[in-house]
Motif scaffolding. Structure first.
Motif, PDB file in Angstrom:
ATOM      1  N   GLU A   1       5.436 -10.304   2.688  1.00 57.76           N
ATOM      2  CA  GLU A   1       4.048 -10.339   2.221  1.00 57.76           C
ATOM      3  C   GLU A   1       3.072 -10.133   3.380  1.00 57.76           C
ATOM      4  O   GLU A   1       2.102  -9.396   3.274  1.00 57.76           O
ATOM      5  N   TYR A   2       3.374 -10.815   4.478  1.00 64.14           N
ATOM      6  CA  TYR A   2       2.528 -10.632   5.667  1.00 64.14           C
ATOM      7  C   TYR A   2       2.480  -9.177   6.073  1.00 64.14           C
ATOM      8  O   TYR A   2       1.436  -8.609   6.376  1.00 64.14           O
ATOM      9  N   GLU A   3       3.675  -8.588   6.087  1.00 66.66           N
ATOM     10  CA  GLU A   3       3.765  -7.210   6.558  1.00 66.66           C
ATOM     11  C   GLU A   3       3.015  -6.240   5.639  1.00 66.66           C
ATOM     12  O   GLU A   3       2.300  -5.356   6.098  1.00 66.66           O
ATOM     13  N   GLU A   4       3.173  -6.449   4.348  1.00 61.36           N
ATOM     14  CA  GLU A   4       2.475  -5.579   3.397  1.00 61.36           C
ATOM     15  C   GLU A   4       0.973  -5.753   3.532  1.00 61.36           C
ATOM     16  O   GLU A   4       0.211  -4.797   3.449  1.00 61.36           O
ATOM     17  N   PHE A   5       0.579  -6.986   3.748  1.00 67.23           N
ATOM     18  CA  PHE A   5      -0.850  -7.262   3.908  1.00 67.23           C
ATOM     19  C   PHE A   5      -1.391  -6.529   5.131  1.00 67.23           C
ATOM     20  O   PHE A   5      -2.450  -5.901   5.098  1.00 67.23           O
ATOM     21  N   TYR A   6      -0.607  -6.589   6.194  1.00 65.07           N
ATOM     22  CA  TYR A   6      -1.028  -5.879   7.417  1.00 65.07           C
ATOM     23  C   TYR A   6      -1.162  -4.384   7.153  1.00 65.07           C
ATOM     24  O   TYR A   6      -2.138  -3.744   7.548  1.00 65.07           O
ATOM     25  N   LYS A   7      -0.176  -3.817   6.479  1.00 63.99           N
ATOM     26  CA  LYS A   7      -0.217  -2.377   6.212  1.00 63.99           C
ATOM     27  C   LYS A   7      -1.477  -2.013   5.423  1.00 63.99           C
ATOM     28  O   LYS A   7      -2.043  -0.947   5.613  1.00 63.99           O
ATOM     29  N   PHE A   8      -1.877  -2.934   4.569  1.00 61.73           N
ATOM     30  CA  PHE A   8      -3.088  -2.704   3.787  1.00 61.73           C
ATOM     31  C   PHE A   8      -4.344  -2.825   4.656  1.00 61.73           C
ATOM     32  O   PHE A   8      -5.147  -1.902   4.724  1.00 61.73           O
ATOM     33  N   VAL A   9      -4.504  -3.923   5.377  1.00 61.08           N
ATOM     34  CA  VAL A   9      -5.731  -4.060   6.183  1.00 61.08           C
ATOM     35  C   VAL A   9      -5.733  -3.145   7.398  1.00 61.08           C
ATOM     36  O   VAL A   9      -6.788  -2.750   7.878  1.00 61.08           O
ATOM     37  N   GLY A  10      -4.546  -2.834   7.902  1.00 58.39           N
ATOM     38  CA  GLY A  10      -4.485  -2.049   9.126  1.00 58.39           C
ATOM     39  C   GLY A  10      -4.329  -0.558   8.901  1.00 58.39           C
ATOM     40  O   GLY A  10      -4.225   0.191   9.856  1.00 58.39           O
ATOM     41  N   HIS A  11      -4.324  -0.121   7.662  1.00 55.62           N
ATOM     42  CA  HIS A  11      -4.084   1.293   7.347  1.00 55.62           C
ATOM     43  C   HIS A  11      -2.885   1.810   8.139  1.00 55.62           C
ATOM     44  O   HIS A  11      -2.936   2.874   8.752  1.00 55.62           O
ATOM     45  N   ASP A  12      -1.851   1.058   8.197  1.00 55.64           N
ATOM     46  CA  ASP A  12      -0.713   1.435   9.030  1.00 55.64           C
ATOM     47  C   ASP A  12       0.536   1.503   8.168  1.00 55.64           C
ATOM     48  O   ASP A  12       0.611   0.858   7.125  1.00 55.64           O
ATOM     49  N   SER A  13       1.521   2.283   8.589  1.00 55.89           N
ATOM     50  CA  SER A  13       2.757   2.278   7.816  1.00 55.89           C
ATOM     51  C   SER A  13       3.871   1.555   8.562  1.00 55.89           C
ATOM     52  O   SER A  13       4.940   1.340   8.027  1.00 55.89           O
ATOM     53  N   GLU A  14       3.582   1.199   9.813  1.00 58.15           N
ATOM     54  CA  GLU A  14       4.563   0.459  10.609  1.00 58.15           C
ATOM     55  C   GLU A  14       4.220  -1.030  10.576  1.00 58.15           C
ATOM     56  O   GLU A  14       3.065  -1.393  10.397  1.00 58.15           O
ATOM     57  N   PRO A  15       5.227  -1.885  10.776  1.00 60.57           N
ATOM     58  CA  PRO A  15       4.905  -3.318  10.832  1.00 60.57           C
ATOM     59  C   PRO A  15       4.105  -3.648  12.102  1.00 60.57           C
ATOM     60  O   PRO A  15       4.147  -2.887  13.063  1.00 60.57           O
ATOM     61  N   PRO A  16       3.365  -4.777  12.074  1.00 53.83           N
ATOM     62  CA  PRO A  16       2.560  -5.122  13.249  1.00 53.83           C
ATOM     63  C   PRO A  16       3.430  -5.651  14.385  1.00 53.83           C
ATOM     64  O   PRO A  16       4.564  -6.059  14.162  1.00 53.83           O
ATOM     65  N   LYS A  17       2.881  -5.647  15.581  1.00 52.50           N
ATOM     66  CA  LYS A  17       3.589  -6.211  16.728  1.00 52.50           C
ATOM     67  C   LYS A  17       3.532  -7.748  16.679  1.00 52.50           C
ATOM     68  O   LYS A  17       4.534  -8.415  16.842  1.00 52.50           O
ATOM     69  N   TYR A  18       2.355  -8.271  16.462  1.00 48.24           N
ATOM     70  CA  TYR A  18       2.172  -9.726  16.396  1.00 48.24           C
ATOM     71  C   TYR A  18       1.330 -10.095  15.192  1.00 48.24           C
ATOM     72  O   TYR A  18       0.498  -9.301  14.751  1.00 48.24           O
ATOM     73  N   ARG A  19       1.500 -11.339  14.731  1.00 50.92           N
ATOM     74  CA  ARG A  19       0.562 -11.830  13.724  1.00 50.92           C
ATOM     75  C   ARG A  19       0.211 -13.277  14.046  1.00 50.92           C
ATOM     76  O   ARG A  19       1.015 -14.020  14.616  1.00 50.92           O
ATOM     77  N   LEU A  20      -0.986 -13.634  13.677  1.00 48.06           N
ATOM     78  CA  LEU A  20      -1.442 -15.006  13.876  1.00 48.06           C
ATOM     79  C   LEU A  20      -2.137 -15.449  12.604  1.00 48.06           C
ATOM     80  O   LEU A  20      -3.097 -14.827  12.154  1.00 48.06           O
ATOM     81  N   HIS A  21      -1.642 -16.509  12.020  1.00 52.82           N
ATOM     82  CA  HIS A  21      -2.270 -17.058  10.827  1.00 52.82           C
ATOM     83  C   HIS A  21      -2.671 -18.475  11.177  1.00 52.82           C
ATOM     84  O   HIS A  21      -1.824 -19.317  11.423  1.00 52.82           O
TER      85      HIS A  21
END
Ligand code: ADP
Ligand code: MG
Length: 610
Positions: free
Chosen positions: A229-249
């Motif tokens: 879910e985190y990863e999909e959320f990132y792809k949505f907010v980040g307009h990216d198709s790759e997973p993020p390097k880091y996340r902070l919640h």
């Protein structure tokens, strides 16, 4: 009879479309994401207007995004009841490029270096509709009462047409006439929506069936959220198709109530586009979008962050214009910046190899922070990484670790700018450090030196260029006596009056006969190089003459001592050559061809029988 206006696309848009239509064959599906993202933006804007009490046409229309496919007609349609567009907005938004980054994107696309998938990051996502569509028709009606509806249509090639429409509901409907049936298939489209758009904060219906679960992920507790879910959320907010390097919640209650979900992208798109990106962190208050890409949230050197910040402490009716100077925002910025610095520091400690990858992508932003943000300088400096004489090749060290290894007699932090590790190690400036076993940081980018100049101090220790270090080898008898060494220095100075300022006897050279040192204490050889590069066509060279230091232990100097009386002409040529060699070692030799005549004459003498 309705009148149809014909418009031409702005030149850049026409070029962009040309490429989009004729050369982008991969990642076609991203157009679905971009159009949903626009519908979501328009809906968010409407939601914001509702909370600020603006009068809205058809106030009760639900903010749902609907997508419908028709494989008979080969169409896909996106409908929202967001803010819609007026006639003027249609022309401004769907006919011209507003963002400066888009032109850079265009250049990259032309050179086919850019990833089409990033189109949304450059503010031209709408045009991706033409990747799959041969005709796009936009029906739109602004939320402002008194505005009528309009129909915009285009084949993406000959410009666009606008005509008035009767009786449209509020919002926007985009109908795409597809080239083939791929995106007219509900299953295919559902897959794309689930992949990229699950986190759109409005219900998305596909052919009448809701396909996403609306949730403000950042308001849920960590334990309820899966990695996917985190990863999909990132792809949505980040307009990216790759997973993020880091996340902070994280969430905090004091000094401000904050819930934030932040990501660092795996790749810096600044490297791709050669332009500066913008922060893409959206500011919410109680799940309502207050400002997308809120610049004031973070300092510019954290512009690689993506994600969401939600703060209940913001007044909902805060105007977007006054946001920039609000004291509350400054406070928020301060708290968030500290938290992010701490986060990156933890990530660096937790997995240094991963951090190195991060630093390779986004390190230039942090360096910019050191140079520009006085208030966080030391904390950012902790996050810098450099190769050094201690690390293995292409491994890095932090300044903190460097300091922890400093022997007691070492008082300062040293760096050496060189094009490669090998040339740093071969540099005459490095000799004294090798002897004394003092660590030297290796800088490979001329800009790094300016960063170090700005840093000046770390952990209360001066940070200085190796060539400026006031270091001496241990006293020992030299091959040349002090007196003879001084005479050789004087002789060289006489030979090179026009080119050097002072010639001194060095106490830091081991294997090199001589080294040039800048006569200006605030300058280093590499800074000279940069200045020269920038001044190419500037005023006549105002540069001061460098100093030369000679090695009283080097065989060349010993021979120079006898030669200066035996054959002053030859010794003079050698002196000039030694100086040129030292310039080469310092990277300051502008045109080495000038010394070839002399070098050849020296070789000739070397080869002629005595
Ligand atoms: P971006 O979304 O990054 O601004 P786009 O090319 O996707 O770039 O869209 C350009 C502009 O067109 C948007 O900023 C918005 O003003 C307008 N627009 C696009 N789609 C819609 C829509 N569904 N409703 C209202 N405005 C829209
Ligand atoms: Mg968009």
């Amino acid at each position: 009879m309705a009148t149809t206006e014909k418009h031409a696309f702005q030149a850049e848009i026409a070029q962009l479309l040309e490429i989009v239509i004729h050369s982008l064959y991969t990642d076609k599906e991203i157009f679905v994401r971009e159009l949903i993202s626009n519908a979501a933006d328009a809906s968010e804007k409407l939601k914001f207007l509702q909370t600020s009490g603006t009068e809205i046409f058809q106030p009760d229309a639900p903010l749902t995004i609907s997508v419908s496919t028709d494989d008979q007609a080969k169409t896909i349609t996106f409908t929202d009841s967001g803010i819609g567009m007026t006639h003027g907005e249609l022309i401004d938004n769907l006919g011209t490029i507003a963002h400066s980054g888009s032109k850079a994107f265009l250049e990259q696309l032309k050179a086919s270096k850019a990833d089409a998938n990033l189109i949304g990051q450059f503010g031209v996502g709408f045009y991706s509709a033409f990747m799959a569509g041969e005709k796009v028709t936009v029906f739109t009606r602004s939320y402002q009462s008194g505005e009528q509806g309009w129909i915009w249509s285009s084949d993406g090639q000959t410009g666009y047409e606008i005509e008035p429409a009767d009786d449209l509901p509020r919002g926007t409907k985009v109908v795409i006439q597809l080239r083939d049936t791929e995106f007219a298939q509900a299953t295919r489209v559902e897959h794309v929506i689930r992949h990229y758009s699950s986190f759109v904060p409005f219900p998305i219906e596909l052919n009448g069936k809701t396909v996403n679960t609306v949730q403000a992920l950042w308001t849920k507790s960590k334990s309820e959220i899966t990695d996917t879910e985190y990863e999909e959320f990132y792809k949505f907010v980040g307009h990216d198709s790759e997973p993020p390097k880091y996340r902070l919640h994280f969430s905090a209650d004091a000094p401000l109530a904050i819930r934030a979900l932040l990501f660092v992208p795996g790749k810096s798109f600044e490297h791709l586009s050669m332009t500066r990106g913008d922060s893409e962190v959206n500011l919410y208050c109680k799940k309502i979008l207050i400002q997308p890409k809120a610049k004031a949230l973070f300092p510019e050197w954290l512009r690689f962050l993506r994600g969401v910040v939600d703060s209940e402490d913001l007044p909902l009716n805060i105007s977007r214009e006054t946001m920039q100077d609000s004291a509350l925002l400054r406070k928020l910025n301060e708290v968030l910046t500290k938290r992010v610095l701490k986060w990156l520091d933890e990530e660096a400690k937790g997995d240094p190899a991963k951090y190195d990858e991060f630093f390779a992508q986004h390190g230039h932003c942090l360096k910019e922070g050191v140079a520009s943000d006085w208030s966080h300088r030391e904390a950012i400096a902790k996050l810098l990484r450099f190769e050094s004489s201690y690390t293995e090749k292409s491994k890095t060290t932090s300044l903190t670790d460097y300091v922890s290894r400093m022997p007691e007699e070492q008082k300062e932090i040293y760096y050496l700018l060189a094009p490669s590790r090998e040339s740093a190690e071969a540099s005459p400036y490095f000799e004294v450090f090798r002897e004394k076993k003092f660590e030297v940081l290796y800088l490979s980018d001329p800009r790094d030196e300016f960063v170090m100049e700005h840093l000046r101090e770390f952990d209360k220790k001066r940070v200085i260029a190796a060539e400026k270090a006031d270091l001496k080898l241990d006293e020992k008898p030299n091959a040349l006596s002090e007196e003879d060494a001084r005479l050789v220095a004087n002789f060289i100075k006489e030979q090179l009056t026009d080119r050097v300022d002072e010639v001194r006897v060095s106490k830091r050279l081991v294997g090199s006969p001589a080294v040039v040192v800048d006569s200006d204490p605030t300058m280093t050889a590499s800074m000279r190089r940069v200045i020269k590069m920038m001044n190419r066509e500037g005023t006549p060279d105002m540069q001061s003459k460098p100093n030369l230091e000679i090695n009283p232990d080097h065989p060349i100097m010993v021979k120079m001592n006898s030669m200066r009386t035996a054959d002053a002409a030859l010794a003079g040529e050698v002196a000039a050559q030694i100086f040129d060699n030292a310039l080469v070692a310092a990277g300051l030799m502008e045109d080495p061809r000038a010394m070839l005549t002399r070098l050849n004459s020296l070789l000739e003498k070397l080869l002629s029988p005595a």
